[in-house]
Scaffold this motif. Structure first.
Motif, PDB file in Angstrom:
ATOM      1  N   GLU A  56       0.824  -1.200   0.000  1.00 46.63           N
ATOM      2  CA  GLU A  56       0.000   0.000   0.000  1.00 46.63           C
ATOM      3  C   GLU A  56       0.863   1.257   0.000  1.00 46.63           C
ATOM      4  N   ALA A  59      -3.032   6.837   0.827  1.00 45.96           N
ATOM      5  CA  ALA A  59      -4.120   7.185  -0.091  1.00 45.96           C
ATOM      6  C   ALA A  59      -4.095   8.670  -0.396  1.00 45.96           C
ATOM      7  N   SER A  60      -4.311   9.007  -1.655  1.00 44.33           N
ATOM      8  CA  SER A  60      -4.348  10.410  -2.046  1.00 44.33           C
ATOM      9  C   SER A  60      -4.899  10.512  -3.453  1.00 44.33           C
ATOM     10  N   THR A  61      -5.491  11.642  -3.762  1.00 42.62           N
ATOM     11  CA  THR A  61      -5.933  11.884  -5.133  1.00 42.62           C
ATOM     12  C   THR A  61      -4.789  12.415  -5.993  1.00 42.62           C
ATOM     13  N   LYS A  64       1.214   9.989  -7.875  1.00 41.95           N
ATOM     14  CA  LYS A  64       2.439   9.584  -7.204  1.00 41.95           C
ATOM     15  C   LYS A  64       3.479   9.211  -8.255  1.00 41.95           C
ATOM     16  N   HIS A  77       4.431  10.655  -2.319  1.00 43.28           N
ATOM     17  CA  HIS A  77       3.033  10.955  -2.025  1.00 43.28           C
ATOM     18  C   HIS A  77       3.016  12.361  -1.428  1.00 43.28           C
ATOM     19  N   ASP A 312      -7.550  -0.177  -9.694  1.00 40.07           N
ATOM     20  CA  ASP A 312      -7.851   1.215  -9.988  1.00 40.07           C
ATOM     21  C   ASP A 312      -6.846   1.737 -10.992  1.00 40.07           C
ATOM     22  N   HIS A 329      -3.506   4.455  -8.232  1.00 38.52           N
ATOM     23  CA  HIS A 329      -4.184   5.555  -7.562  1.00 38.52           C
ATOM     24  C   HIS A 329      -4.544   5.229  -6.120  1.00 38.52           C
ATOM     25  N   GLU A 330      -5.090   4.044  -5.879  1.00 41.20           N
ATOM     26  CA  GLU A 330      -5.497   3.677  -4.529  1.00 41.20           C
ATOM     27  C   GLU A 330      -4.858   2.377  -4.044  1.00 41.20           C
ATOM     28  N   SER A 331      -4.562   1.461  -4.961  1.00 44.33           N
ATOM     29  CA  SER A 331      -4.119   0.129  -4.536  1.00 44.33           C
ATOM     30  C   SER A 331      -2.620   0.010  -4.366  1.00 44.33           C
ATOM     31  N   GLY A 332      -1.903   1.136  -4.429  1.00 44.40           N
ATOM     32  CA  GLY A 332      -0.512   1.124  -4.034  1.00 44.40           C
ATOM     33  C   GLY A 332       0.461   0.747  -5.137  1.00 44.40           C
ATOM     34  N   GLU A 543     -10.520  -7.493  -1.820  1.00 43.27           N
ATOM     35  CA  GLU A 543      -9.196  -6.885  -1.722  1.00 43.27           C
ATOM     36  C   GLU A 543      -8.251  -7.724  -0.874  1.00 43.27           C
TER      37      GLU A 543
END
Length: 643
Positions: A56, A59-61, A64, A77, A312, A329-332, A543
């Motif tokens: 992971e 989390a961020s919009t 990265k 990040h 994602d 984006h979210e799943s690292g 997940e």
């Protein structure tokens, strides 16, 4: 794409909103001996391009970035840098975090092995990697504008930004005192790549080449138009690769910088947001389409090798030593091994509109096919699945289980007064199935299992329903138990039913008229499918990947092994020492379960659509893609054999 079990419902409840994009139609496959695996019917999945592991990221919009230095990956990040070990093997482990000062944090990152170079909106920061797990900030230099991209080769760093800052050349030979030594304000430095004295950057609808052999006087030496605005560039050994809005991939010969030439091009399935090169492969971060691997062995004829999907968007990518590291984006951060053979191919396909679930008995496949009801297939020849027959039901078929000559099918919008129900179909002649009985259920039935004269239905928000089918023409609900959550699938062993719910529930059905929840095994996420063998329950846990639960003592189940997978695990089937997992985003994932306490990923095959359900035959692995098709894929052989 909506969940096949939810999209037509007239009474969608809040309890199912979070599951609206995932699948859930588990069943209890008939317990039959594994068919023998013949040499031509299997492959070694571990020998093919494969996902290895993932970790992971915060989390961020924000987008990265990541770079590789030795055995370490440094991923940015908004708050700083996450340090991940395992770049040499792909077995990723998070080992540290450091904070990065700056209004927006790190915009981009580069490395020369000894240092990290981080560009923020206001400055270039230099970080020492003397202790790889703990990068240390040792120097910085203010930028004359907003920094966006960065690249490094030797003692020079190039930072790019929008006009009027353009390209900045920075001497980092003294890491504690970096200094800007040259600039080219007229050059848009977004995106940016460099090798030696050559810098490649965007020229709007083309790429521009800049010579920095005299760092104080960077000079544009060549340019070439490409098909579309440039989004990302990479540069290596006289070849530049560029992605363009919206779906273009261009290969440019820059061996003569004054006269660059486009030599190859390729359509991508989505916009390439970043490019990393390793060997003869270009790894393209392609947003919703995941990581696209392009073969550059013949630069004039680039070709897509495979697409490695994720849960994602893939926003960035790094690569080194034949391994690619996708930043999602979210799943690292996820590692893909490119050093192996190209991905295996699908053996055969049959179009099945509404496909939702598949089970097999021998080489006969039974598909719950939505509005097409129950469809049957001869799967003896995996390269040519042969439709045998079908039966449209009074509703939408979403799950199926088979006992002898009786197929039990869960349907929605069943009958006049009932939304959902259980339909019993005589499949003694698979080419001419016949409905023999039906009964409505009070909840939102999604999965079922059959044993003897009982069918246990996973009934969504209404928990578990026990149906007596002693007289198939008159099935009747004789017992039920509420689970307090949402039941998706069920498997039966003896007097216990194992229910895929918010966790794995063990339901005592010794007295079918009064089932009771006897125990619970806590899982990381919600369970979507479960199968049983040898004292273990194998659970597709979204997940959470594959979770293996010991049920040697049914009323004291315990998770003994687990393996996170690259996407979203929704279905599972067993054969030999393998678990075959339908992974919603990444197709089929194959797991060695010879040691249940230490399951090991062997590889997989990324299918074109969303993998929903899986079953095994003597000739291959049957995978249902949501609302689309029945695919036949190779079984695994290698060192794992049938038993």
């Amino acid at each position: 794409m909506s969940h096949p079990h939810f999209r037509r419902s007239r009474c969608l409840l809040m309890a199912v909103v979070v599951a609206a994009l995932v699948t859930a139609c588990g069943d209890d496959d008939p317990v039959v001996p594994d068919p023998p695996v013949l040499p031509g019917d299997c492959i070694d999945y571990a020998a093919h391009v494969r996902w290895v592991s993932g970790v992971e990221l915060p989390a961020s919009t924000a987008t990265k970035r990541a770079v590789v230095s030795g055995d370490y990956i440094y991923a940015t990040h908004p708050g700083g840098i996450r340090v991940v070990r395992g770049a040499a093997t792909g077995e990723l482990v998070t080992v540290g975090d450091v904070a990065v000062a700056g209004y927006f944090g790190a915009a981009d990152i580069a490395t020369n092995g000894a240092h990290l170079f981080i560009v923020t909106s206001t400055d270039l920061q230099v970080w020492s990697l003397a202790v790889p797990e703990q990068p240390a900030h040792v120097g910085s230099v203010a930028l004359p504008g907003e920094g966006v991209t960065v690249a490094v080769d030797g003692p020079l760093v190039c930072v790019g930004g929008w006009l009027p800052m353009g390209l900045q050349v920075i001497d980092v030979s003294q890491p504690t005192a970096p200094v800007i030594v040259g600039s080219l304000p007229s050059a848009v430095g977004v995106p940016l790549a460099m090798q030696g004295d050559l810098v490649c950057l965007s020229g709007g609808t083309g790429i521009v080449l800049v010579d920095i052999s005299t760092p104080s006087e960077p000079a544009e030496v060549g340019s070439v138009a490409v098909a579309g605005d440039v989004k990302a560039v990479a540069l290596h050994d006289g070849i530049a690769c560029a992605t363009t809005f919206w779906t273009g991939f261009q290969v440019v010969d820059v061996s003569t910088p004054a006269a660059p030439v486009v030599v190859g091009e390729l359509a991508l399935p989505a916009l390439g947001e970043a490019i990393a090169l390793t060997g003869t492969r270009a790894c393209v971060a392609a947003g919703d389409e995941g990581l696209v691997i392009v073969d550059l062995g013949v630069p004039a004829a680039p070709a897509i090798v495979t697409r490695c999907d994720a849960r994602d968007e893939t926003r960035a990518v790094a690569a080194a030593g034949g391994l690619a590291f996708a930043v999602n984006h979210e799943s690292g951060l996820q590692a893909v091994d490119l050093r192996l053979s190209d991905p295996p191919a699908v053996l055969g396909r049959a179009d099945v509109a509404g496909a939702a679930d598949v089970v097999t008995v021998g080489d006969i496949g039974f598909v719950a096919a939505g509005d097409q009801g129950l469809q049957t297939f001869d799967l003896t020849d995996a390269t040519q699945p042969l439709g045998l027959g079908g039966l449209v039901l009074a509703g939408t078929a979403v799950a199926v289980a088979v006992r002898g000559s009786l197929a039990c099918v869960v349907v929605e919008q069943f009958g006049v007064n009932d939304l959902l129900g259980l339909c019993l179909v005589d499949v003694g002649n698979p080419g001419e199935p016949v409905v023999v009985g039906s009964v409505g259920t009070p909840g939102y039935a999604l999965g079922l299992a059959v044993q003897g004269n009982l069918v246990v239905v996973a009934d969504g928000r209404r928990g578990v329903q026990v149906v007596d089918i002693t007289v198939p023409a008159s099935p009747a609900i004789i017992g039920h138990v509420e689970t307090g959550s949402y039941s998706y699938a069920v498997a039966i062993d003896g007097t216990y039913a194992y229910v895929a719910d918010a966790n794995l529930l063990v339901v005592d059905i010794a007295t079918p008229t009064a089932p009771r929840i006897a125990a619970t095994a806590d899982l990381p996420y919600a369970a979507y499918d479960v199968v049983l063998r040898g004292g273990y329950a194998y659970v597709a846990d979204g997940e959470g990947g594959l979770q293996i639960v010991s049920i040697a003592s049914p009323e004291a189940p315990a998770v003994v092994g687990s393996l996170v997978l690259p996407g979203f695990a929704v279905g599972v089937a067993l054969a030999g020492d393998c678990a075959y997992v339908a992974d919603l985003e990444t197709g089929l994932q194959v797991v060695d379960i010879s040691n249940p306490a230490a399951p090991r990923g062997l590889g997989g095959l990324d299918t074109p659509n969303r993998a929903q359900s899986v079953a095994v035959t003597s000739g291959g692995v049957a995978v249902v893609e949501f609302d689309d098709a029945l695919l036949m894929l190779p079984r695994h052989c290698g060192q794992v054999v049938g038993r």
